[in-house]
Write an enzyme that holds these catalytic residues in place. Structure first.
Site: not given
Ligand code: AG3
Length: 281
Positions: A62, A156
């Site tokens: 984040h 995100d």
């Molecule tokens: N956003 C990113 C998730 C990616 C997970 N995947 C991966 N390991 N490639 C998640 C939300 C966080 N706020």
């Protein structure tokens, strides 16, 4: 119920978390949502079997997704977040005193509600901040239709599977382009490069016809296993990426923002990619 949570992101490789206690589990209108207490990473949230965020390492992701574009911009007043229902990104964006308003478009109300309840340190009150406006809807519809313009847009999202898939398409990136102010910056989670190499090359192919400056930066987030997580970057000028360390350091120091991962030297270094990624662009 098994006492381990086995992530289902990859066909022939996975990580597992010991489940101490399931705090919430349900099929929402859009996806399967689980929040559990792990023995290792604190509370963990997964969607459709894929780890989204953990209490222990969320700060890395984040902070890098928020502060890299926001400090590079230097005076972002209006910010748009697509996704990010756990609230961790909103929390970091709102730390910037220059940010006057944040619109967040999240597809799944249940993710917001359950994360406020079971991952309260993620949003840390951000959802009741008067500078934040939350809308429930699909990010691609919002950027295709909205009348407002933004200085920084952050995606995100989940991985490009299920509801997140449209957030990696050319029509979505065209919507981003129409919603950005001149010199506005777009940054987006773009997968773990070693495990999902096609994501970097595909995003590059789709963003580069639309923006003068397309790049990627990276950070290792332990619960996104397999090495560095990449973030896509797009802007109509390369100036934001050519800032010198002293300029970024001054902005960072003046902001008074306390971080645990981000700092200006790391910001600049994060754009240096391993050669196998440079060659894939
Ligand atoms: N956003 C990113 C998730 C990616 C997970 N995947 C991966 N390991 N490639 C998640 C939300 C966080 N706020």
């Amino acid at each position: 119920m098994s006492e381990w949570f086995d992530e289902t992101l990859h066909d022939a490789y996975h990580q597992g978390f010991k489940i101490r206690e399931v705090l919430f589990e349900s099929k929402t209108e859009h996806q399967h949502l689980i929040i559990f207490e792990s023995g290792s990473f604190g509370r963990v949230m997964a969607l459709d079997g894929i780890i989204q965020t953990t209490e222990r390492d969320e700060f890395i992701y984040h902070e890098m997704l928020a502060h890299t574009p926001l400090f590079a911009h230097g005076n972002a007043k209006n910010v748009l977040i697509i996704g990010g229902g756990d609230g961790g990104l909103l929390r970091e964006v709102l730390k910037h005193p220059e940010v006057e308003s944040v619109v967040q478009v999240e597809i799944d109300q249940a993710v917001i509600d359950m994360c406020v309840e079971y991952l309260p340190n993620h949003s840390a009150g951000a959802y009741s901040n008067p500078r934040a406006e939350i809308m429930i809807g699909d990010g691609i519809d919002y950027v295709s239709q909205c009348e407002r313009k933004f200085d920084v847009i952050l995606s995100d999202s989940t991985d490009p599977i299920g509801p997140g898939e449209v957030l990696f398409t050319s029509p979505f990136y065209q919507g981003i382009q129409r919603c950005l102010n001149p010199n506005g910056i777009f940054a987006a989670q773009n997968g773990v490069a070693f495990m999902q190499p096609e994501e970097v090359s595909t995003t590059h192919k789709r963003l580069s016809p639309l923006f003068a400056d397309t790049a990627f930066y990276a950070a290792a987030v332990p619960s996104y296993v397999g090495g560095i997580m990449t973030f896509a970057w797009a802007c109509d000028s390369s100036a934001a990426r050519e800032l010198k360390l002293d300029v970024l350091t001054e902005r960072f120091n003046n902001s008074g923002i306390k971080t645990r991962y981000y700092n200006p030297a790391l910001h600049l270094g994060a754009f240096a990619l391993p050669q196998y990624l440079v060659d894939s662009l």
